[in-house]
Design a protein around this motif. Structure first.
Motif, PDB file in Angstrom:
ATOM      1  N   ALA A 569       0.784  -1.284  -0.173  1.00 41.69           N
ATOM      2  CA  ALA A 569      -0.219   0.133   0.077  1.00 41.69           C
ATOM      3  C   ALA A 569       0.677   1.217   0.054  1.00 41.69           C
ATOM      4  N   PRO A 570       0.394   2.306  -0.443  1.00 42.03           N
ATOM      5  CA  PRO A 570       1.197   3.703  -0.286  1.00 42.03           C
ATOM      6  C   PRO A 570       1.560   3.927   0.900  1.00 42.03           C
ATOM      7  N   ARG A 571       2.767   4.563   1.220  1.00 45.84           N
ATOM      8  CA  ARG A 571       3.300   4.858   2.445  1.00 45.84           C
ATOM      9  C   ARG A 571       3.386   6.597   2.289  1.00 45.84           C
ATOM     10  N   VAL A 572       2.561   7.506   3.368  1.00 42.92           N
ATOM     11  CA  VAL A 572       3.029   8.718   3.356  1.00 42.92           C
ATOM     12  C   VAL A 572       4.004   9.119   4.113  1.00 42.92           C
ATOM     13  N   LEU A 573       4.772   9.917   3.365  1.00 43.38           N
ATOM     14  CA  LEU A 573       6.292  10.510   3.954  1.00 43.38           C
ATOM     15  C   LEU A 573       5.836  12.108   4.471  1.00 43.38           C
ATOM     16  N   VAL A 603       3.436  13.964   0.427  1.00 44.96           N
ATOM     17  CA  VAL A 603       4.645  13.113  -0.080  1.00 44.96           C
ATOM     18  C   VAL A 603       4.288  11.734   0.255  1.00 44.96           C
ATOM     19  N   ALA A 604       4.331  10.740  -0.803  1.00 41.98           N
ATOM     20  CA  ALA A 604       3.723   9.263  -0.520  1.00 41.98           C
ATOM     21  C   ALA A 604       4.690   8.706  -1.455  1.00 41.98           C
ATOM     22  N   VAL A 605       5.042   7.192  -0.983  1.00 37.65           N
ATOM     23  CA  VAL A 605       5.837   6.758  -1.707  1.00 37.65           C
ATOM     24  C   VAL A 605       5.146   5.198  -1.719  1.00 37.65           C
ATOM     25  N   ASP A 606       5.695   4.026  -2.819  1.00 37.68           N
ATOM     26  CA  ASP A 606       4.792   2.862  -2.832  1.00 37.68           C
ATOM     27  C   ASP A 606       6.057   1.842  -3.245  1.00 37.68           C
ATOM     28  N   GLY A 607       6.003   0.707  -2.575  1.00 36.56           N
ATOM     29  CA  GLY A 607       7.076  -0.355  -2.871  1.00 36.56           C
ATOM     30  C   GLY A 607       6.920  -1.017  -3.845  1.00 36.56           C
ATOM     31  N   ASP A 608       5.748  -1.089  -4.717  1.00 41.03           N
ATOM     32  CA  ASP A 608       5.735  -1.852  -5.842  1.00 41.03           C
ATOM     33  C   ASP A 608       6.208  -0.798  -6.949  1.00 41.03           C
ATOM     34  N   VAL A 655      -6.939  13.801   3.084  1.00 43.40           N
ATOM     35  CA  VAL A 655      -6.102  13.537   1.902  1.00 43.40           C
ATOM     36  C   VAL A 655      -5.999  11.825   1.871  1.00 43.40           C
ATOM     37  N   GLN A 656      -6.622  11.108   0.863  1.00 38.96           N
ATOM     38  CA  GLN A 656      -6.141   9.699   0.369  1.00 38.96           C
ATOM     39  C   GLN A 656      -5.476   9.529  -0.743  1.00 38.96           C
ATOM     40  N   VAL A 657      -4.210   8.643  -0.498  1.00 38.60           N
ATOM     41  CA  VAL A 657      -3.414   8.269  -1.698  1.00 38.60           C
ATOM     42  C   VAL A 657      -3.756   6.969  -2.098  1.00 38.60           C
ATOM     43  N   ARG A 658      -3.853   6.749  -3.492  1.00 36.03           N
ATOM     44  CA  ARG A 658      -4.344   5.381  -3.890  1.00 36.03           C
ATOM     45  C   ARG A 658      -3.447   5.045  -5.035  1.00 36.03           C
ATOM     46  N   ASP A 659      -3.216   3.787  -5.190  1.00 36.02           N
ATOM     47  CA  ASP A 659      -2.156   3.085  -6.392  1.00 36.02           C
ATOM     48  C   ASP A 659      -3.174   2.678  -7.499  1.00 36.02           C
ATOM     49  N   HIS A 660      -2.759   2.410  -8.555  1.00 31.23           N
ATOM     50  CA  HIS A 660      -3.258   1.794  -9.626  1.00 31.23           C
ATOM     51  C   HIS A 660      -3.337   0.306  -9.795  1.00 31.23           C
ATOM     52  N   GLY A 661      -3.242  -0.283  -8.798  1.00 33.32           N
ATOM     53  CA  GLY A 661      -3.036  -1.761  -9.022  1.00 33.32           C
ATOM     54  C   GLY A 661      -4.292  -2.510  -9.063  1.00 33.32           C
ATOM     55  N   ALA A 777      11.834   5.774  -5.506  1.00 32.24           N
ATOM     56  CA  ALA A 777      10.410   5.237  -5.530  1.00 32.24           C
ATOM     57  C   ALA A 777       9.699   5.533  -6.752  1.00 32.24           C
ATOM     58  N   GLY A 778      10.039   6.674  -7.271  1.00 29.81           N
ATOM     59  CA  GLY A 778       9.363   7.237  -8.496  1.00 29.81           C
ATOM     60  C   GLY A 778       8.220   7.843  -8.219  1.00 29.81           C
ATOM     61  N   THR A 779       7.745   8.517  -6.881  1.00 31.03           N
ATOM     62  CA  THR A 779       6.511   8.894  -6.777  1.00 31.03           C
ATOM     63  C   THR A 779       6.338  10.175  -6.442  1.00 31.03           C
ATOM     64  N   LEU A 780       7.585  11.292  -6.427  1.00 27.83           N
ATOM     65  CA  LEU A 780       7.690  12.372  -6.223  1.00 27.83           C
ATOM     66  C   LEU A 780       8.394  13.028  -7.224  1.00 27.83           C
ATOM     67  N   SER A 781       7.654  14.216  -7.763  1.00 27.17           N
ATOM     68  CA  SER A 781       8.317  15.038  -9.129  1.00 27.17           C
ATOM     69  C   SER A 781       9.372  15.802  -8.633  1.00 27.17           C
ATOM     70  N   GLN A 782      10.491  15.900  -9.478  1.00 31.31           N
ATOM     71  CA  GLN A 782      11.504  16.501  -9.191  1.00 31.31           C
ATOM     72  C   GLN A 782      11.039  18.133  -9.558  1.00 31.31           C
ATOM     73  N   SER A 783      10.090  18.532  -9.811  1.00 29.03           N
ATOM     74  CA  SER A 783      10.105  20.054 -10.392  1.00 29.03           C
ATOM     75  C   SER A 783       9.525  20.786  -9.058  1.00 29.03           C
ATOM     76  N   TYR A 784       9.389  20.156  -8.150  1.00 33.00           N
ATOM     77  CA  TYR A 784       8.875  21.125  -6.881  1.00 33.00           C
ATOM     78  C   TYR A 784       9.888  20.943  -5.793  1.00 33.00           C
ATOM     79  N   GLN A 785      10.281  22.074  -5.087  1.00 32.03           N
ATOM     80  CA  GLN A 785      11.126  22.226  -3.943  1.00 32.03           C
ATOM     81  C   GLN A 785      10.686  23.292  -3.106  1.00 32.03           C
TER      82      GLN A 785
END
Length: 829
Positions: A569-573, A603-608, A655-661, A777-785
């Protein structure tokens, strides 16, 4: 009425004639004679009556002269203008008088005023206008050849209608050496012919004679009539039958059909009748001849009554005889020669056959056979051949013996069986041939190693599989047969596998602990559950060995690629899921913020991986619906409309974070937002603080206004010192959290996201906050700081705010296309 008129007319004619005859009798005048030749035309002048009677022409007319004939038919007419007596029609003496001579016609000349009858007669003289005619056109005579000369034979006579010299006078026949004719007369004067034999007849020399009999009259020119005399000479049995040839020779093919006439014998007998009637028969014939031939006693046809066989009997000698009706016999001989016909096909007999023969054995004798033909001559000469598309040849031996030899090393894998057609043909016309098939099997030699259908097998397995799951199979083939083609599959050991090339970054694993290979079928099974996050792919080698001696083998590689399952499941950082920390460090939003103002970022990440790691954000609950929105792809929380004075100072967002599995997994986090009037207040109490504390805070603020210059100076100094310390701390924290998916969090609650880099906080911030790196994890865009003010402690003397360093620039990351128009194009839920 018509019949009555005809009857009265006849009565008047009869009375008139009666008066004429009576008048002539009474007149008593003398009769006059006239003469005319027959066949004169109508109107012919017989005489001048006026002149003969001594009367004038006018007197004949005035006295009404007329000519009267006997009977109803009038032959004369009187021309009253000239006094001439004319013929009323053409006269035919033969019709008027027949054979009577002379032929006289009586008539009267009648005169009136005074009535006078003059009796006259006309003699019709004969003209030779008829030929003698025979009653029979052909007269037949039958005379024995033994009749003596001088014998007379009466013939049929002819008839001539003319009379006198114009009638028939004599008979003649064609000149010949055997007969002459005599003319004789009967009592009535008619003449008839008689045939007289001058010389003896011989039926064998001249069995029949044809003569022409001619009858002549005495007229001028003379006329004649003819008839045929056919003389048949009767036979006397004075000749024996004689064959045309003393010996008949005939050649007949042995294939002649039964019932066919092979020859016709012919004998002649000069006699006739029963003496010349000949019958044929075999003379002293054997039983074999009687079963083979049949002789027609009448026609002399010799027929075949059974099949001939040149190979059994080459010829026959047949004696025949001809017998006439008188018992006389003639003899002859028939020599029958049987001609050979190519009616026997060559026969092939196999004496020995070697099958199967090993492949790669070289030149080998496969079969020995002999050829025979029962025919003779060219019909018995034979030639042998085989087809051209087989690796064999024929080698002739003695006395029609042949050997079939393999002319090259055979390859069972190319062809395991040969059917060789041996064709034997003779030299006859037409040629006959026979065929014999020889089947040669090629036995196998282990000369082919097993070959896999693929050099590399790629198998895809979904992680978290059940143990003993069938994950695929390998397949090899061996062109050999039997035991040489029986394959056994095995896994290559670790030592054997070291010789195989490894892919870049390929992890060495114990394949025997992961998969099992069925030795007979080549099926692969997973021994335990596999984890995509632990081991994404691995390779191993397989070997197929045949059962030959020595055994041959082949190898292939198998690559197992794991497919990710949605098991994380997604994990909120950020924000942290610790409630106390979130409550102590809420997000600050000025009340003057416009729509699109960036409040924070989840900010969230997913181990899949893949679709299972594609995250989307959704706002589930909000204290003030419609005030905030969440961008579904980046997790940015922005104001959906301008903040007003009526909005509650404290806002809580879920806020809910959901993956596309499949099925999708999700996580939720609460975000606290404080609406403040400005960032210049040194202390911003929480809206939910007690009223006493709020009063104290207001008093402290009022007091602080009096010493604003002192505070401003202290703040500038503190800011400079905090910036130096935050820069040092940020570098130290950056070295420790540079890994993929690592999160660096300072002593405060602010978090800044970047690609492994830290930036100093902007003006007005009390320190430098650390940034979070989730690029792995590929879940956070690099264009935001983001810059986050970090509080050094838990007091209320510090404040923070958060804003993007590049709020209007969006770049592409992790395969997602972001809208470059910034907040105006954000998606809010």
């Amino acid at each position: 009425m018509r019949s009555r008129g005809e009857h009265s007319l006849r009565q008047r004619q009869v009375l008139l004639l009666l008066f004429v005859f009576m008048g002539g009798f009474l007149a008593g005048s003398e009769s006059r004679r006239y003469s005319v030749a027959e066949e004169k035309d109508k109107g012919f002048v017989i005489a001048n009556v006026a002149k003969d009677l001594g009367l004038r022409v006018e007197e004949l007319a005035s006295r009404g002269a007329q000519v009267v004939s006997k009977g109803s038919k009038q032959y004369f007419q009187l021309n009253k203008q000239t006094g001439d007596l004319l013929l009323a029609e053409k006269l035919d003496r033969e019709e008027l008088c027949g054979p009577t001579e002379p032929c006289v016609l009586h008539f009267q000349i009648l005169l009136h005023n005074p009535l006078q009858f003059l009796t006259s007669e006309l003699q019709v003289t004969d003209v030779n206008d008829h030929c003698p005619v025979f009653f029979e056109e052909e007269m037949r005579l039958t005379i024995l050849e033994s009749t003596p000369p001088g014998t007379k034979f009466q013939l049929g006579s002819a008839e001539d209608l003319d009379v006198g010299l114009n009638s028939l006078q004599n008979y003649t026949i064609d000149p010949n050496s055997h007969f002459h004719v005599l003319t004789s007369s009967r009592r009535d004067g008619r003449k008839f012919p008689e045939l007289v034999l001058d010389n003896a007849l011989d039926r064998e020399q001249q069995p029949e004679m044809n003569l022409r009999l001619t009858a002549l009259d005495g007229g001028y020119p003379a006329r004649s009539g003819t008839a045929r005399i056919r003389i048949m000479v009767l036979d006397v049995n004075d000749n024996a039958p004689a064959f045309a040839r003393p010996v008949y020779e005939v050649q007949i093919p042995e294939s002649s059909p039964v019932g066919s006439v092979i020859i016709t014998i012919s004998a002649s007998d000069l006699d006739a009748g029963s003496f010349g009637a000949i019958s044929y028969r075999f003379s002293a014939a054997s039983e074999d001849i009687l079963r083979t031939f049949q002789l027609d006693p009448v026609t002399g046809d010799v027929r075949l009554v059974r099949d001939l066989d040149f190979e059994t009997v080459h010829g026959y000698e047949v004696f025949v005889e001809a017998k006439d009706g008188g018992g006389l016999v003639g003899k002859s001989t028939i020599l029958v020669q049987v001609v050979d016909v190519n009616d026997n096909a060559p026969e092939l007999t196999v004496s020995s056959l070697t099958s199967p023969i090993p492949e790669n054995s070289g030149e080998t004798v496969v079969a020995i056979f002999s050829v025979t033909d029962l025919d003779s001559g060219d019909n018995g000469k034979v030639v042998c051949s085989i087809q051209d598309d087989v690796p064999f040849f024929l080698k002739p031996s003695v006395e029609n013996f042949y050997t079939l030899v393999a002319n090259a090393a055979l390859d069972r894998e190319a062809r395991a069986q040969y059917t060789i057609t041996i064709t034997v043909s003779d030299l006859g016309t037409p040629r006959l041939q026979s065929q014999h098939n020889v089947t040669v099997h090629v036995s196998d030699v282990n000369d082919n190693a097993p070959t896999f259908s693929q050099a590399l097998y790629t198998l895809f397995v979904l992680e978290n599989n059940s143990p003993a799951l069938h994950i695929g199979s390998v397949s090899a083939s061996d062109r050999d047969a039997g035991t040489n083609a029986q394959l056994t599959y095995s896994l290559l050991t670790q030592d054997q596998a070291t010789q195989q090339p490894q892919g870049q970054g390929q992890e060495q694993v114990d394949v025997g602990a992961l998969v099992a290979l069925d030795a007979a079928s080549g099926q692969l099974f997973a021994l335990r559950a596999l984890d995509y996050e632990t081991l994404r792919a691995f390779e191993f080698g397989v070997r197929a060995s045949d059962g030959g001696s020595p055994a041959l083998s082949g190898e292939a590689r198998v690559r197992v690629v794991l497919r990710d399952a949605n098991d994380h499941a997604p994990r909120v950082l950020y924000p942290p899921r610790n409630g106390s920390a979130a409550g102590a460090c809420p997000e600050l939003v000025p009340r003057g913020a416009e729509a699109g103002y960036v409040v924070s970022k989840v900010v969230a990440v997913d181990g899949d991986s893949g679709r299972n790691a594609w995250l989307s954000y959704e706002l589930l609950q909000a204290t003030e619906p419609g005030l905030f929105g969440v961008w579904a792809h980046s997790g940015e929380v922005r104001t959906a409309r301008p903040v007003s004075e009526r909005d509650a100072p404290q806002q809580r967002l879920l806020v809910q974070v959901r993956d596309h599995g499949e099925p999708p997994l999700s996580a939720s986090v609460a975000l606290h937002v404080l609406l403040v009037d400005g960032f210049s207040q040194p202390y911003l109490p929480r809206p939910d603080a007690p009223a006493g504390q709020a009063g104290q805070a207001g008093q402290a603020g009022a007091e602080a206004l009096t010493v604003s210059l002192v505070v401003a100076l202290a703040a500038v100094s503190s800011l400079f010192l905090a910036s130096v310390l935050a820069l040092v701390a940020a570098r130290l924290c950056g070295r420790g959290g540079a890994g993929a998916g690592a999160v660096a969090v300072g002593s405060g609650c602010g978090v800044s996201v970047a690609e492994g880099r830290f930036f100093p906080a902007g003006a007005g911030c009390g320190g430098v906050g650390p940034l979070v790196d989730v690029g792995g994890a590929g879940t956070l865009s690099q264009s935001y700081q983001y810059e986050v003010c970090v509080s050094g402690g838990s007091g209320t003397g510090e404040f923070k705010f958060m804003k993007p360093i590049l709020p209007s620039v969006f770049v592409q990351d992790s395969g997602q296309n972001e809208n470059p128009n910034g907040s105006n194009s954000s998606v809010f839920n």
